[in-house]
Write a protein that holds these residues in place. Structure first.
Motif, mmCIF file in Angstrom:
data_model
loop_
_atom_site.group_PDB
_atom_site.id
_atom_site.type_symbol
_atom_site.label_atom_id
_atom_site.label_comp_id
_atom_site.label_asym_id
_atom_site.label_seq_id
_atom_site.Cartn_x
_atom_site.Cartn_y
_atom_site.Cartn_z
ATOM 1 N N ARG A 1 0.827 -1.208 0.000
ATOM 2 C CA ARG A 1 0.000 0.000 0.000
ATOM 3 C C ARG A 1 0.862 1.259 0.000
ATOM 4 N NH1 ARG A 1 -3.023 -3.010 3.528
ATOM 5 N NH2 ARG A 1 -2.076 -1.976 5.312
ATOM 6 N N ALA A 2 1.910 1.247 0.807
ATOM 7 C CA ALA A 2 2.786 2.424 0.891
ATOM 8 C C ALA A 2 3.477 2.688 -0.446
ATOM 9 C CB ALA A 2 3.821 2.235 1.999
ATOM 10 N N ILE A 3 3.951 1.633 -1.084
ATOM 11 C CA ILE A 3 4.611 1.779 -2.385
ATOM 12 C C ILE A 3 3.617 2.301 -3.427
ATOM 13 C CG2 ILE A 3 5.635 0.499 -4.311
ATOM 14 C CD1 ILE A 3 6.942 -1.345 -2.169
ATOM 15 N N ARG A 4 2.421 1.741 -3.432
ATOM 16 C CA ARG A 4 1.425 2.158 -4.418
ATOM 17 C C ARG A 4 0.948 3.586 -4.179
ATOM 18 N NH1 ARG A 4 1.988 2.287 -8.532
ATOM 19 N NH2 ARG A 4 0.382 3.588 -9.344
ATOM 20 N N THR A 5 0.809 3.965 -2.911
ATOM 21 C CA THR A 5 0.396 5.335 -2.598
ATOM 22 C C THR A 5 1.441 6.327 -3.086
ATOM 23 O OG1 THR A 5 -0.829 4.559 -0.665
ATOM 24 C CG2 THR A 5 -0.270 6.890 -0.727
ATOM 25 N N HIS A 6 2.712 6.018 -2.832
ATOM 26 C CA HIS A 6 3.793 6.891 -3.301
ATOM 27 C C HIS A 6 3.815 6.930 -4.822
ATOM 28 C CE1 HIS A 6 8.062 7.702 -4.426
ATOM 29 N NE2 HIS A 6 7.841 8.710 -3.597
ATOM 30 N N GLY A 7 3.695 5.776 -5.455
ATOM 31 C CA GLY A 7 3.712 5.710 -6.917
ATOM 32 C C GLY A 7 2.551 6.459 -7.542
ATOM 33 N N ASN A 8 1.373 6.321 -6.953
ATOM 34 C CA ASN A 8 0.191 6.990 -7.483
ATOM 35 C C ASN A 8 0.357 8.500 -7.417
ATOM 36 O OD1 ASN A 8 -2.745 8.117 -7.056
ATOM 37 N ND2 ASN A 8 -2.928 6.171 -8.163
ATOM 38 N N THR A 9 0.867 9.002 -6.314
ATOM 39 C CA THR A 9 1.089 10.440 -6.181
ATOM 40 C C THR A 9 2.168 10.898 -7.162
ATOM 41 O OG1 THR A 9 0.409 10.365 -3.873
ATOM 42 C CG2 THR A 9 1.684 12.289 -4.562
ATOM 43 N N THR A 10 3.196 10.087 -7.340
ATOM 44 C CA THR A 10 4.269 10.417 -8.279
ATOM 45 C C THR A 10 3.740 10.480 -9.710
ATOM 46 O OG1 THR A 10 5.890 9.350 -6.842
ATOM 47 C CG2 THR A 10 6.543 9.698 -9.122
ATOM 48 N N GLU A 11 2.747 9.661 -10.010
ATOM 49 C CA GLU A 11 2.168 9.660 -11.360
ATOM 50 C C GLU A 11 1.238 10.852 -11.601
ATOM 51 O OE1 GLU A 11 0.207 5.921 -11.215
ATOM 52 O OE2 GLU A 11 2.069 4.776 -11.394
ATOM 53 N N HIS A 12 0.476 11.238 -10.599
ATOM 54 C CA HIS A 12 -0.553 12.257 -10.804
ATOM 55 C C HIS A 12 -0.099 13.693 -10.529
ATOM 56 C CE1 HIS A 12 -3.088 8.634 -10.576
ATOM 57 N NE2 HIS A 12 -3.809 9.302 -11.462
ATOM 58 N N ALA A 13 0.786 13.887 -9.581
ATOM 59 C CA ALA A 13 1.189 15.250 -9.201
ATOM 60 C C ALA A 13 1.836 16.032 -10.349
ATOM 61 C CB ALA A 13 2.102 15.220 -7.978
ATOM 62 N N PRO A 14 2.784 15.446 -11.102
ATOM 63 C CA PRO A 14 3.407 16.253 -12.174
ATOM 64 C C PRO A 14 2.411 16.715 -13.242
ATOM 65 C CG PRO A 14 4.736 14.320 -11.719
ATOM 66 C CD PRO A 14 3.451 14.145 -10.971
ATOM 67 N N ILE A 15 1.481 15.855 -13.616
ATOM 68 C CA ILE A 15 0.497 16.239 -14.629
ATOM 69 C C ILE A 15 -0.393 17.358 -14.100
ATOM 70 C CG2 ILE A 15 -1.506 15.426 -15.949
ATOM 71 C CD1 ILE A 15 -0.037 12.661 -15.971
ATOM 72 N N PHE A 16 -0.831 17.218 -12.852
ATOM 73 C CA PHE A 16 -1.666 18.263 -12.254
ATOM 74 C C PHE A 16 -0.905 19.583 -12.187
ATOM 75 C CE2 PHE A 16 -3.207 20.768 -8.718
ATOM 76 C CZ PHE A 16 -4.539 20.906 -9.077
ATOM 77 N N LEU A 17 0.367 19.527 -11.786
ATOM 78 C CA LEU A 17 1.159 20.756 -11.680
ATOM 79 C C LEU A 17 1.363 21.415 -13.040
ATOM 80 C CD1 LEU A 17 3.762 19.683 -8.998
ATOM 81 C CD2 LEU A 17 1.907 21.341 -8.733
ATOM 82 N N LEU A 18 1.559 20.619 -14.085
ATOM 83 C CA LEU A 18 1.694 21.195 -15.428
ATOM 84 C C LEU A 18 0.394 21.863 -15.873
ATOM 85 C CD1 LEU A 18 3.786 18.497 -17.301
ATOM 86 C CD2 LEU A 18 4.466 20.840 -16.741
#
Length: 92
Positions: free
Chosen positions: A45-62
């Motif tokens: 769960r911890a790995i997936r939570t980190h990965g999910n945020t890593t996937e979505h945050a850059p696109i949202f910030l752009l």
């Protein structure tokens, strides 16, 4: 041109990612699982939570940056950004 909303969102997302990465590292250390997830549900769960945020945050910030550069800083962008950060925190 100043981008205060996007800069603040990037800072919050960066801090969140550091916190999530620290959580994964702490679990790896305490569970003595140096690679992969070892089949441990908490580490998965911890790995997936980190990965999910890593996937979505850059696109949202752009997208936030594009909005702020073309439309300027607006309360709508700040509200949507706050909603994104809060939802990421709740997801974590």
């Amino acid at each position: 041109m100043a981008i205060p909303v996007t800069a603040a969102l990037a800072a919050f997302c960066g801090l969140l990612l550091v916190g999530l990465a620290s959580r994964v590292s702490w679990l790896r250390f305490s569970l003595k699982i140096p690679f992969g997830d070892g089949g441990n549900p908490a580490l998965m769960r911890a790995i997936r939570t980190h990965g999910n945020t890593t996937e979505h945050a850059p696109i949202f910030l752009l997208l936030a940056l594009a909005w702020e550069l073309t439309r300027g800083s607006t309360p709508l962008l700040a509200g949507v950004g706050a909603l994104f950060v809060v939802s990421r925190l709740l997801f974590a």
